[in-house]
Design a protein around this motif. Structure first.
Motif, PDB file in Angstrom:
ATOM      1  N   ALA A   1       1.515   7.018  -6.765  1.00 61.69           N
ATOM      2  CA  ALA A   1       0.165   7.664  -7.078  1.00 61.69           C
ATOM      3  C   ALA A   1       0.742   9.100  -6.900  1.00 61.69           C
ATOM      4  O   ALA A   1       0.630   9.887  -7.686  1.00 61.69           O
ATOM      5  N   LEU A   2       1.497   9.660  -5.702  1.00 59.75           N
ATOM      6  CA  LEU A   2       1.730  10.838  -5.501  1.00 59.75           C
ATOM      7  C   LEU A   2       2.992  11.114  -6.629  1.00 59.75           C
ATOM      8  O   LEU A   2       2.840  12.461  -6.972  1.00 59.75           O
ATOM      9  N   THR A   3       3.850  10.471  -6.617  1.00 54.42           N
ATOM     10  CA  THR A   3       4.915  10.928  -7.834  1.00 54.42           C
ATOM     11  C   THR A   3       4.127  10.966  -9.356  1.00 54.42           C
ATOM     12  O   THR A   3       4.444  11.915  -9.982  1.00 54.42           O
ATOM     13  N   GLY A   4       3.048  10.245  -9.675  1.00 58.17           N
ATOM     14  CA  GLY A   4       2.415  10.502 -10.789  1.00 58.17           C
ATOM     15  C   GLY A   4       1.772  11.765 -10.890  1.00 58.17           C
ATOM     16  O   GLY A   4       1.836  12.440 -11.859  1.00 58.17           O
ATOM     17  N   LEU A   5       1.055  12.073  -9.721  1.00 55.71           N
ATOM     18  CA  LEU A   5       0.375  13.486  -9.728  1.00 55.71           C
ATOM     19  C   LEU A   5       1.371  14.623  -9.770  1.00 55.71           C
ATOM     20  O   LEU A   5       1.020  15.494 -10.529  1.00 55.71           O
TER      21      LEU A   5
ATOM     22  N   GLN B   1      -3.581  20.263  -5.293  1.00 50.02           N
ATOM     23  CA  GLN B   1      -4.871  20.162  -4.109  1.00 50.02           C
ATOM     24  C   GLN B   1      -4.801  18.591  -4.119  1.00 50.02           C
ATOM     25  O   GLN B   1      -4.960  18.270  -2.738  1.00 50.02           O
ATOM     26  N   VAL B   2      -5.204  17.747  -5.240  1.00 52.34           N
ATOM     27  CA  VAL B   2      -5.189  16.323  -4.903  1.00 52.34           C
ATOM     28  C   VAL B   2      -4.055  15.868  -4.180  1.00 52.34           C
ATOM     29  O   VAL B   2      -4.015  15.110  -3.478  1.00 52.34           O
ATOM     30  N   ALA B   3      -2.896  16.214  -4.854  1.00 51.76           N
ATOM     31  CA  ALA B   3      -1.489  15.865  -4.423  1.00 51.76           C
ATOM     32  C   ALA B   3      -1.442  15.810  -2.654  1.00 51.76           C
ATOM     33  O   ALA B   3      -1.200  15.241  -2.008  1.00 51.76           O
ATOM     34  N   GLN B   4      -1.674  17.329  -2.361  1.00 49.50           N
ATOM     35  CA  GLN B   4      -1.858  17.392  -1.045  1.00 49.50           C
ATOM     36  C   GLN B   4      -2.545  16.620   0.005  1.00 49.50           C
ATOM     37  O   GLN B   4      -2.085  16.235   0.907  1.00 49.50           O
ATOM     38  N   GLN B   5      -3.788  16.415  -0.568  1.00 47.19           N
ATOM     39  CA  GLN B   5      -4.703  15.505   0.138  1.00 47.19           C
ATOM     40  C   GLN B   5      -4.015  14.043   0.430  1.00 47.19           C
ATOM     41  O   GLN B   5      -3.895  13.531   1.520  1.00 47.19           O
ATOM     42  N   LEU B   6      -3.275  13.501  -1.008  1.00 48.20           N
ATOM     43  CA  LEU B   6      -2.970  12.174  -0.901  1.00 48.20           C
ATOM     44  C   LEU B   6      -1.694  12.372  -0.061  1.00 48.20           C
ATOM     45  O   LEU B   6      -1.563  11.244   0.724  1.00 48.20           O
ATOM     46  N   GLU B   7      -0.834  13.421   0.075  1.00 50.52           N
ATOM     47  CA  GLU B   7       0.323  13.561   0.855  1.00 50.52           C
ATOM     48  C   GLU B   7      -0.086  13.373   2.257  1.00 50.52           C
ATOM     49  O   GLU B   7       0.602  12.465   3.176  1.00 50.52           O
ATOM     50  N   ASP B   8      -1.236  13.965   2.468  1.00 45.93           N
ATOM     51  CA  ASP B   8      -1.723  13.811   4.110  1.00 45.93           C
ATOM     52  C   ASP B   8      -2.120  12.258   4.415  1.00 45.93           C
ATOM     53  O   ASP B   8      -1.762  11.930   5.423  1.00 45.93           O
TER      54      ASP B   8
ATOM     55  N   VAL C   1       0.800  -1.183   0.001  1.00 49.79           N
ATOM     56  CA  VAL C   1       0.014   0.031   0.077  1.00 49.79           C
ATOM     57  C   VAL C   1       0.935   1.252  -0.083  1.00 49.79           C
ATOM     58  O   VAL C   1       0.469   2.094  -0.645  1.00 49.79           O
ATOM     59  N   GLY C   2       1.963   1.399   0.924  1.00 50.03           N
ATOM     60  CA  GLY C   2       2.864   2.204   0.904  1.00 50.03           C
ATOM     61  C   GLY C   2       3.478   2.704  -0.462  1.00 50.03           C
ATOM     62  O   GLY C   2       3.495   3.900  -0.916  1.00 50.03           O
ATOM     63  N   ASP C   3       3.944   1.622  -1.115  1.00 48.70           N
ATOM     64  CA  ASP C   3       4.467   1.839  -2.597  1.00 48.70           C
ATOM     65  C   ASP C   3       3.474   2.314  -3.539  1.00 48.70           C
ATOM     66  O   ASP C   3       3.871   3.007  -4.287  1.00 48.70           O
ATOM     67  N   ASP C   4       2.032   1.940  -3.562  1.00 45.94           N
ATOM     68  CA  ASP C   4       1.117   2.379  -4.097  1.00 45.94           C
ATOM     69  C   ASP C   4       0.743   3.673  -3.973  1.00 45.94           C
ATOM     70  O   ASP C   4       0.736   4.569  -4.926  1.00 45.94           O
TER      71      ASP C   4
END
Length: 84
Positions: free
Chosen positions: A10-14, A46-53, A3-6
């Protein structure tokens, strides 16, 4: 893949998509297109920030997913080996 890798993938892709859109905005002379690309890049930010959280939360709950910390430790170990 964990899950951590995924989540990190995803964050890198964003982040890549955001950079690409910012490049498109700079490369075009069409004002409407520039605005659209800029707006899309901001939305992705904004999406990346939410995902980073979410990544931070998951890493606090499941320490084995802490990739940033692991990468930093690996880099420090490599630097120490090179310095010796």
């Amino acid at each position: 893949m964990t899950v951590g890798d995924d989540l990190h993938q995803a964050l890198t892709g964003l982040e890549t998509a955001k950079s690409t859109l910012e490049g498109f905005s700079q490369d075009t002379n069409d004002d409407l297109a520039q605005d659209m690309y800029t707006q899309c890049a901001q939305q992705i930010e904004q999406v990346a920030q939410q995902l980073e959280d979410r990544v931070n939360y998951v890493e606090s709950e499941e320490p084995q997913y802490k990739q940033k910390q692991q990468m930093q430790q690996n880099q420090q170990g490599q630097q120490n080996q090179q310095n010796q």
